[in-house]
Design an enzyme around this catalytic site. Structure first.
Site, mmCIF file in Angstrom:
data_model
loop_
_atom_site.group_PDB
_atom_site.id
_atom_site.type_symbol
_atom_site.label_atom_id
_atom_site.label_comp_id
_atom_site.label_asym_id
_atom_site.label_seq_id
_atom_site.Cartn_x
_atom_site.Cartn_y
_atom_site.Cartn_z
ATOM 1 N N ASP A 175 -2.548 1.059 8.069
ATOM 2 C CA ASP A 175 -1.233 1.605 7.688
ATOM 3 C C ASP A 175 -0.132 1.222 8.681
ATOM 4 O O ASP A 175 0.744 2.033 8.994
ATOM 5 C CB ASP A 175 -1.319 3.144 7.552
ATOM 6 C CG ASP A 175 -2.419 3.569 6.585
ATOM 7 O OD1 ASP A 175 -2.531 2.945 5.524
ATOM 8 O OD2 ASP A 175 -3.165 4.514 6.896
ATOM 9 N N SER A 198 4.842 6.850 2.268
ATOM 10 C CA SER A 198 5.410 5.562 2.690
ATOM 11 C C SER A 198 4.778 4.448 1.882
ATOM 12 O O SER A 198 3.551 4.414 1.717
ATOM 13 C CB SER A 198 5.087 5.294 4.170
ATOM 14 O OG SER A 198 5.425 6.397 4.989
ATOM 15 N N ASN A 252 0.854 -1.195 0.000
ATOM 16 C CA ASN A 252 0.000 0.000 0.000
ATOM 17 C C ASN A 252 0.885 1.239 0.000
ATOM 18 O O ASN A 252 2.045 1.184 0.429
ATOM 19 C CB ASN A 252 -0.882 -0.008 1.259
ATOM 20 C CG ASN A 252 -1.827 1.192 1.299
ATOM 21 O OD1 ASN A 252 -2.460 1.533 0.311
ATOM 22 N ND2 ASN A 252 -1.911 1.851 2.455
ATOM 23 N N HIS A 290 0.893 5.265 1.413
ATOM 24 C CA HIS A 290 0.199 6.164 2.338
ATOM 25 C C HIS A 290 0.841 7.551 2.246
ATOM 26 O O HIS A 290 2.078 7.662 2.260
ATOM 27 C CB HIS A 290 0.300 5.613 3.768
ATOM 28 C CG HIS A 290 -0.395 6.481 4.760
ATOM 29 N ND1 HIS A 290 -1.776 6.549 4.822
ATOM 30 C CD2 HIS A 290 0.080 7.343 5.681
ATOM 31 C CE1 HIS A 290 -2.109 7.423 5.768
ATOM 32 N NE2 HIS A 290 -1.010 7.912 6.305
HETATM 33 C C1 GRF Z 1 -3.059 8.580 -2.512
HETATM 34 O O1 GRF Z 1 -2.784 9.795 -1.863
HETATM 35 C C2 GRF Z 1 -2.536 7.427 -1.703
HETATM 36 O O2 GRF Z 1 -1.379 7.745 -0.983
HETATM 37 C C3 GRF Z 1 -3.675 7.128 -0.752
HETATM 38 O O3 GRF Z 1 -4.828 7.353 -1.514
HETATM 39 C C4 GRF Z 1 -4.558 8.291 -2.552
HETATM 40 C C5 GRF Z 1 -4.957 7.645 -3.826
HETATM 41 O O4 GRF Z 1 -4.841 8.530 -4.918
HETATM 42 N N1 GRF Z 1 -3.579 5.798 -0.229
HETATM 43 P P1 GRF Z 1 -4.960 7.983 -6.381
HETATM 44 O O5 GRF Z 1 -6.313 7.284 -6.483
HETATM 45 O O6 GRF Z 1 -3.826 7.037 -6.638
HETATM 46 O O7 GRF Z 1 -4.911 9.187 -7.264
#
Ligand code: GRF
Length: 205
Positions: free
Chosen positions: A149, A140, A111, A113
């Protein structure tokens, strides 16, 4: 000798900019992987249309279609396995996954974050960081466990918080780093260079 391509599946719920950054890096030959499927739990997710436009196979699996979380996750795991997915990439996927699901892809669910974990987990991390007043934030990439997370951190990128920032401008600069870091980590995983020892993750040279 050509490296074998790592088959990945990307799970999304929304915009899909990280999914596109990964697709671009793969298309540019920077990451030895191939996207087998993009799956959204939300039928209207813009990410689905964006993936379709690139000729990537998409699926929608809505939690509401299933009587329980377990049934939903069974269908999700089956769909990913059916496509031959070996690495599950969460990119703005707004659901927690159970240990039963994770056990089917051991150390193969990651994932991204938008904060420097363990600071500011959960929703709206960029605003949390801005409101707290930190001078540096970032993003991260981590292995996924059952928590929010909390899994072992694979890589982080640091973004300074400027005096002139508002949460949106900070989020924008963090997002640019996300788009760089996430493909990089997938490359390392595809090259078999990522080693996990407990909570500590090492990238072999
Ligand atoms: C990103 O900021 C990611 O870090 C978080 O959710 C958002 C997703 O954005 N987990 P996208 O759909 O990839 O534009």
């Amino acid at each position: 000798m050509a490296t074998e391509l790592l088959p990945i599946g990307i799970l999304v719920s929304g915009r899909g900019s990280n999914m596109l950054a990964i697709a671009d890096a793969i298309a540019a030959g920077q990451v030895p992987a191939c996207i087998k499927v993009v799956i959204s739990d939300r039928p209207g997710a813009p990410a689905l249309a964006a993936a379709r436009q690139r000729g990537i196979e998409v699926m929608t699996l809505s939690r509401k279609q299933y009587p329980s979380r377990a049934a939903f996750e069974t269908a999700l795991a089956a769909a990913l396995k059916d496509k031959g997915v070996e690495l599950v990439v969460l990119a703005g996927f707004m659901r927690l996954l159970s240990q039963t699901f994770l056990d089917q892809f051991p150390q193969r669910v990651i994932n991204i974050h938008p904060a420097l974990l363990p600071a500011f987990p959960g929703l709206d991390a960029q605003r949390q960081a801005w409101e707290y007043g930190v001078k540096f934030s970032g993003c991260s990439v981590h292995f996924v466990d059952e928590g929010v997370d909390t899994g072992p951190i694979i890589a982080q990128a640091v973004v300074p918080v400027l005096d002139t920032d508002i949460p949106e401008t900070l989020a924008e600069r963090i997002l640019a780093e996300e788009h760089r870091l996430y493909p990089q980590v997938i490359k390392w995983l595809a090259e078999g260079r990522v080693e996990v020892r407990g909570r500590r993750v090492f990238i072999r040279a």
